[in-house]
Motif scaffolding. Structure first.
Motif, mmCIF file in Angstrom:
data_model
loop_
_atom_site.group_PDB
_atom_site.id
_atom_site.type_symbol
_atom_site.label_atom_id
_atom_site.label_comp_id
_atom_site.label_asym_id
_atom_site.label_seq_id
_atom_site.Cartn_x
_atom_site.Cartn_y
_atom_site.Cartn_z
ATOM 1 N N PRO A 113 -8.364 15.346 7.515
ATOM 2 C CA PRO A 113 -8.817 14.435 6.454
ATOM 3 C C PRO A 113 -7.706 13.618 5.790
ATOM 4 N N GLU A 114 -6.481 13.783 6.296
ATOM 5 C CA GLU A 114 -5.372 13.034 5.702
ATOM 6 C C GLU A 114 -5.269 11.626 6.300
ATOM 7 N N PRO A 115 -4.821 10.684 5.468
ATOM 8 C CA PRO A 115 -4.207 10.837 4.142
ATOM 9 C C PRO A 115 -5.179 10.743 2.968
ATOM 10 N N LEU A 116 -6.484 10.512 3.261
ATOM 11 C CA LEU A 116 -7.414 10.250 2.154
ATOM 12 C C LEU A 116 -7.574 11.454 1.236
ATOM 13 N N ARG A 117 -7.536 12.672 1.805
ATOM 14 C CA ARG A 117 -7.700 13.847 0.952
ATOM 15 C C ARG A 117 -6.606 13.911 -0.104
ATOM 16 N N THR A 118 -5.358 13.744 0.314
ATOM 17 C CA THR A 118 -4.255 13.833 -0.644
ATOM 18 C C THR A 118 -4.228 12.628 -1.577
ATOM 19 N N LEU A 119 -4.448 11.438 -1.043
ATOM 20 C CA LEU A 119 -4.458 10.248 -1.899
ATOM 21 C C LEU A 119 -5.526 10.338 -2.987
ATOM 22 N N ALA A 120 -6.651 10.951 -2.665
ATOM 23 C CA ALA A 120 -7.737 11.066 -3.651
ATOM 24 C C ALA A 120 -7.321 11.879 -4.870
ATOM 25 N N GLU A 121 -6.305 12.718 -4.705
ATOM 26 C CA GLU A 121 -5.868 13.554 -5.824
ATOM 27 C C GLU A 121 -5.097 12.777 -6.877
ATOM 28 N N TYR A 122 -4.507 11.618 -6.478
ATOM 29 C CA TYR A 122 -3.700 10.899 -7.470
ATOM 30 C C TYR A 122 -3.832 9.382 -7.404
ATOM 31 N N ARG A 123 -4.646 8.876 -6.454
ATOM 32 C CA ARG A 123 -4.771 7.424 -6.329
ATOM 33 C C ARG A 123 -6.224 6.958 -6.369
ATOM 34 N N LYS A 124 -7.126 7.805 -6.839
ATOM 35 C CA LYS A 124 -8.529 7.433 -6.882
ATOM 36 C C LYS A 124 -8.833 6.681 -8.174
ATOM 37 N N GLU A 125 -9.518 5.551 -8.042
ATOM 38 C CA GLU A 125 -9.941 4.774 -9.195
ATOM 39 C C GLU A 125 -11.383 4.347 -8.984
ATOM 40 N N ALA A 126 -11.904 3.560 -9.887
ATOM 41 C CA ALA A 126 -13.334 3.234 -9.845
ATOM 42 C C ALA A 126 -13.745 2.589 -8.530
ATOM 43 N N ALA A 127 -12.898 1.719 -7.997
ATOM 44 C CA ALA A 127 -13.247 0.999 -6.770
ATOM 45 C C ALA A 127 -13.044 1.835 -5.519
ATOM 46 N N GLY A 128 -12.293 2.924 -5.617
ATOM 47 C CA GLY A 128 -12.011 3.751 -4.451
ATOM 48 C C GLY A 128 -10.583 4.267 -4.483
ATOM 49 N N ILE A 129 -10.049 4.615 -3.326
ATOM 50 C CA ILE A 129 -8.689 5.145 -3.209
ATOM 51 C C ILE A 129 -7.749 3.994 -2.895
ATOM 52 N N ALA A 130 -6.782 3.767 -3.782
ATOM 53 C CA ALA A 130 -5.902 2.603 -3.667
ATOM 54 C C ALA A 130 -4.541 3.001 -3.098
ATOM 55 N N PHE A 131 -4.048 2.165 -2.182
ATOM 56 C CA PHE A 131 -2.703 2.366 -1.633
ATOM 57 C C PHE A 131 -2.248 1.039 -1.060
ATOM 58 N N GLY A 132 -1.219 0.434 -1.666
ATOM 59 C CA GLY A 132 -0.773 -0.890 -1.275
ATOM 60 C C GLY A 132 -1.476 -1.959 -2.103
ATOM 61 N N ALA A 133 -1.110 -3.223 -1.858
ATOM 62 C CA ALA A 133 -1.689 -4.320 -2.631
ATOM 63 C C ALA A 133 -1.769 -5.580 -1.791
#
Length: 237
Positions: free
Chosen positions: A191-211
Protein backbone atom coordinates in the motif's frame (compact mmCIF):
# COMPACT_ATOMS: atom_id res chain seq x y z
CA UNK A 1 24.21 26.49 -0.93
CA UNK A 2 21.32 27.58 -3.16
CA UNK A 3 18.59 25.21 -4.28
CA UNK A 4 19.10 23.90 -7.80
CA UNK A 5 17.35 21.88 -10.47
CA UNK A 6 18.36 18.25 -9.95
CA UNK A 7 16.37 16.46 -12.67
CA UNK A 8 14.14 17.34 -15.63
CA UNK A 9 11.74 14.80 -17.12
CA UNK A 10 9.07 15.04 -19.77
CA UNK A 11 6.44 12.44 -20.64
CA UNK A 12 5.67 12.41 -24.38
CA UNK A 13 2.77 9.99 -23.87
CA UNK A 14 0.62 10.50 -20.82
CA UNK A 15 0.91 7.52 -18.47
CA UNK A 16 4.00 6.05 -20.16
CA UNK A 17 7.64 6.24 -19.10
CA UNK A 18 9.37 9.59 -18.92
CA UNK A 19 12.46 10.87 -20.71
CA UNK A 20 15.05 12.50 -18.44
CA UNK A 21 17.03 15.31 -20.05
CA UNK A 22 19.69 17.79 -18.98
CA UNK A 23 17.83 20.81 -20.35
CA UNK A 24 14.38 21.60 -21.70
CA UNK A 25 12.33 24.39 -23.17
CA UNK A 26 9.58 25.76 -20.94
CA UNK A 27 6.69 26.93 -23.10
CA UNK A 28 3.50 28.69 -21.95
CA UNK A 29 1.91 25.22 -21.93
CA UNK A 30 4.69 23.56 -19.86
CA UNK A 31 7.72 21.52 -20.89
CA UNK A 32 7.91 21.17 -24.66
CA UNK A 33 6.73 17.71 -25.66
CA UNK A 34 5.19 16.89 -22.30
CA UNK A 35 1.99 14.81 -22.48
CA UNK A 36 1.67 15.49 -26.21
CA UNK A 37 -0.05 12.12 -26.68
CA UNK A 38 -2.26 9.83 -24.63
CA UNK A 39 -3.52 6.25 -24.88
CA UNK A 40 -7.27 5.54 -24.81
CA UNK A 41 -9.45 2.44 -24.89
CA UNK A 42 -12.22 1.51 -27.35
CA UNK A 43 -14.60 3.95 -25.70
CA UNK A 44 -12.09 6.79 -25.83
CA UNK A 45 -11.43 6.67 -22.09
CA UNK A 46 -7.90 7.42 -20.93
CA UNK A 47 -5.78 4.42 -20.04
CA UNK A 48 -3.87 5.00 -16.81
CA UNK A 49 -1.24 3.03 -14.98
CA UNK A 50 -3.31 1.55 -12.17
CA UNK A 51 -5.66 -0.02 -14.71
CA UNK A 52 -2.88 -0.73 -17.21
CA UNK A 53 0.43 -0.86 -15.30
CA UNK A 54 2.26 -2.05 -18.44
CA UNK A 55 2.07 1.56 -19.64
CA UNK A 56 5.07 2.18 -17.39
CA UNK A 57 7.16 -0.11 -19.61
CA UNK A 58 6.39 1.82 -22.79
CA UNK A 59 9.15 4.34 -23.45
CA UNK A 60 8.20 7.12 -25.87
CA UNK A 61 10.68 9.58 -27.29
CA UNK A 62 10.31 12.62 -29.50
CA UNK A 63 13.04 13.00 -32.13
CA UNK A 64 12.82 16.03 -34.40
CA UNK A 65 9.14 16.27 -33.53
CA UNK A 66 8.37 12.64 -34.41
CA UNK A 67 7.35 9.98 -31.91
CA UNK A 68 9.10 6.66 -31.36
CA UNK A 69 7.75 3.93 -29.05
CA UNK A 70 9.70 1.10 -27.47
CA UNK A 71 8.89 -1.64 -24.97
CA UNK A 72 10.57 -4.82 -23.71
CA UNK A 73 10.59 -7.61 -26.31
CA UNK A 74 9.01 -5.36 -28.95
CA UNK A 75 10.44 -3.71 -32.01
CA UNK A 76 10.75 0.06 -31.72
CA UNK A 77 7.95 1.78 -33.63
CA UNK A 78 8.27 5.03 -35.55
CA UNK A 79 4.93 6.82 -35.39
CA UNK A 80 4.09 9.30 -38.18
CA UNK A 81 2.93 12.78 -37.12
CA UNK A 82 -0.73 11.82 -37.58
CA UNK A 83 -0.33 8.94 -35.10
CA UNK A 84 -1.34 6.19 -37.48
CA UNK A 85 0.24 2.80 -37.03
CA UNK A 86 0.55 3.01 -33.25
CA UNK A 87 -2.82 1.47 -32.37
CA UNK A 88 -1.95 -2.13 -33.27
CA UNK A 89 1.42 -1.84 -31.51
CA UNK A 90 -0.16 -0.46 -28.32
CA UNK A 91 -2.92 -3.06 -28.41
CA UNK A 92 -0.31 -5.82 -28.59
CA UNK A 93 1.75 -4.41 -25.71
CA UNK A 94 -1.21 -3.70 -23.42
CA UNK A 95 -3.25 -6.76 -24.36
CA UNK A 96 -6.41 -4.76 -24.98
CA UNK A 97 -7.70 -2.54 -27.81
CA UNK A 98 -5.93 0.82 -27.56
CA UNK A 99 -5.54 3.99 -29.60
CA UNK A 100 -2.99 6.80 -29.59
CA UNK A 101 -4.55 10.28 -29.47
CA UNK A 102 -3.38 13.87 -29.14
CA UNK A 103 -5.33 15.54 -26.31
CA UNK A 104 -5.97 19.26 -26.67
CA UNK A 105 -4.39 20.04 -23.30
CA UNK A 106 -2.46 16.98 -22.23
CA UNK A 107 -0.53 18.46 -19.30
CA UNK A 108 -3.00 21.15 -18.29
CA UNK A 109 -0.40 23.82 -19.06
CA UNK A 110 1.48 23.05 -15.87
CA UNK A 111 4.78 21.71 -14.56
CA UNK A 112 4.87 19.17 -11.77
CA UNK A 113 7.55 20.04 -9.19
CA UNK A 114 8.79 17.84 -6.33
CA UNK A 115 11.74 18.45 -4.01
CA UNK A 116 14.22 15.85 -2.88
CA UNK A 117 13.66 17.01 0.70
CA UNK A 118 10.02 15.93 0.41
CA UNK A 119 11.02 12.48 -0.84
CA UNK A 120 13.72 12.17 1.83
CA UNK A 121 11.13 12.79 4.55
CA UNK A 122 8.79 10.18 3.10
CA UNK A 123 11.56 7.63 2.69
CA UNK A 124 12.70 8.18 6.25
CA UNK A 125 9.20 7.37 7.46
CA UNK A 126 9.00 4.32 5.19
CA UNK A 127 12.27 2.94 6.53
CA UNK A 128 11.08 3.51 10.11
CA UNK A 129 8.15 1.20 9.51
CA UNK A 130 10.28 -1.42 7.75
CA UNK A 131 9.31 -0.56 4.17
CA UNK A 132 11.89 0.07 1.44
CA UNK A 133 12.55 3.63 0.25
CA UNK A 134 11.04 4.64 -3.08
CA UNK A 135 12.60 6.33 -6.10
CA UNK A 136 11.43 9.73 -7.29
CA UNK A 137 9.93 8.28 -10.47
CA UNK A 138 6.99 6.92 -8.45
CA UNK A 139 5.73 10.53 -8.43
CA UNK A 140 6.47 11.35 -12.09
CA UNK A 141 7.63 14.97 -11.63
CA UNK A 142 8.74 17.28 -14.43
CA UNK A 143 11.27 19.13 -12.28
CA UNK A 144 13.06 17.87 -9.17
CA UNK A 145 14.62 20.48 -6.91
CA UNK A 146 17.48 19.76 -4.52
CA UNK A 147 18.82 21.98 -1.77
CA UNK A 148 15.69 23.12 0.04
CA UNK A 149 16.27 22.30 3.70
CA UNK A 150 12.58 22.05 4.54
CA UNK A 151 10.42 19.31 3.01
CA UNK A 152 7.44 20.43 0.93
CA UNK A 153 8.84 23.91 0.27
CA UNK A 154 7.14 23.55 -3.12
CA UNK A 155 3.78 23.76 -1.31
CA UNK A 156 4.40 27.28 -0.08
CA UNK A 157 6.36 28.79 -2.98
CA UNK A 158 4.17 31.41 -4.64
CA UNK A 159 6.76 31.88 -7.37
CA UNK A 160 9.78 30.01 -8.68
CA UNK A 161 12.43 31.71 -10.81
CA UNK A 162 14.74 29.38 -12.75
CA UNK A 163 17.24 30.73 -15.29
CA UNK A 164 14.97 33.43 -16.66
CA UNK A 165 11.80 31.38 -16.47
CA UNK A 166 9.11 32.18 -13.94
CA UNK A 167 6.58 29.74 -12.54
CA UNK A 168 3.51 30.45 -10.42
CA UNK A 169 2.14 28.06 -7.82
CA UNK A 170 -1.16 26.54 -8.97
CA UNK A 171 -2.06 23.80 -6.48
CA UNK A 172 -0.72 20.89 -4.51
CA UNK A 173 -0.61 17.58 -6.35
CA UNK A 174 -3.23 15.14 -5.09
CA UNK A 175 -1.87 11.63 -5.40
CA UNK A 176 -3.66 8.55 -6.71
CA UNK A 177 -3.00 4.83 -6.99
CA UNK A 178 -0.44 5.36 -9.78
CA UNK A 179 2.15 6.03 -7.05
CA UNK A 180 1.80 2.35 -6.13
CA UNK A 181 2.95 1.16 -9.58
CA UNK A 182 6.61 0.15 -9.80
CA UNK A 183 7.90 2.16 -12.76
CA UNK A 184 10.73 -0.30 -13.43
CA UNK A 185 8.66 -3.51 -13.54
CA UNK A 186 5.25 -2.19 -14.59
CA UNK A 187 3.60 -4.02 -11.69
CA UNK A 188 1.16 -2.87 -9.06
CA UNK A 189 2.51 -2.78 -5.53
CA UNK A 190 1.22 -1.14 -2.39
CA UNK A 191 0.00 0.00 0.00
CA UNK A 192 2.99 2.33 -0.06
CA UNK A 193 3.52 5.19 -0.45
CA UNK A 194 -0.14 6.16 0.06
CA UNK A 195 -0.45 4.45 3.44
CA UNK A 196 2.44 6.41 4.96
CA UNK A 197 1.62 9.67 3.18
CA UNK A 198 -1.93 9.50 4.54
CA UNK A 199 -0.52 9.75 8.06
CA UNK A 200 0.91 13.23 7.52
CA UNK A 201 -0.09 14.57 4.10
CA UNK A 202 -3.85 14.01 4.00
CA UNK A 203 -6.03 17.06 3.46
CA UNK A 204 -9.59 17.72 2.35
CA UNK A 205 -8.86 17.17 -1.35
CA UNK A 206 -6.84 14.00 -0.76
CA UNK A 207 -3.20 13.02 -0.17
CA UNK A 208 -0.85 15.76 -1.34
CA UNK A 209 2.74 15.32 -2.48
CA UNK A 210 4.43 17.78 -4.84
CA UNK A 211 2.92 20.84 -6.52
CA UNK A 212 1.80 22.10 -9.90
CA UNK A 213 3.08 25.38 -11.30
CA UNK A 214 1.89 27.39 -14.29
CA UNK A 215 4.28 29.21 -16.61
CA UNK A 216 4.43 32.98 -16.20
CA UNK A 217 7.60 33.54 -18.22
CA UNK A 218 8.82 30.86 -20.67
CA UNK A 219 12.46 30.08 -21.37
CA UNK A 220 14.92 27.24 -20.91
CA UNK A 221 15.87 25.33 -17.79
CA UNK A 222 18.87 23.08 -17.21
CA UNK A 223 20.04 20.70 -14.54
CA UNK A 224 22.11 22.74 -12.09
CA UNK A 225 20.15 25.98 -12.54
CA UNK A 226 19.60 27.96 -9.34
CA UNK A 227 16.01 28.04 -8.09
CA UNK A 228 14.78 31.18 -6.33
CA UNK A 229 11.55 31.28 -4.34
CA UNK A 230 9.23 34.27 -4.17
CA UNK A 231 5.97 34.91 -2.38
CA UNK A 232 4.05 36.35 -5.32
CA UNK A 233 4.12 36.30 -9.07
CA UNK A 234 5.50 39.44 -10.63
CA UNK A 235 3.24 41.47 -12.86
CA UNK A 236 3.92 42.37 -16.48
CA UNK A 237 5.75 39.26 -17.74
Amino acid sequence: MPARVADITYYPVKGCAGITVTEAEVTPAGLRGDRTYAVVDEAGELRWQWGDPALALITPELKDGELWLSAPDRETLHVPPDGTGADAWLTDVLGAPSRLVRPQDGNGGRLHVVSRASLDLLNGRLVERGAPPLPMNRFRPNVVIDGWPAPHTEDDAGRLAIAGTELAFAERTIRCAITMVDQETGRRSGPEPLRTLAEYRKEAAGIAFGAYFTVVRPGRVSVGDVVSVGDAVSVGH
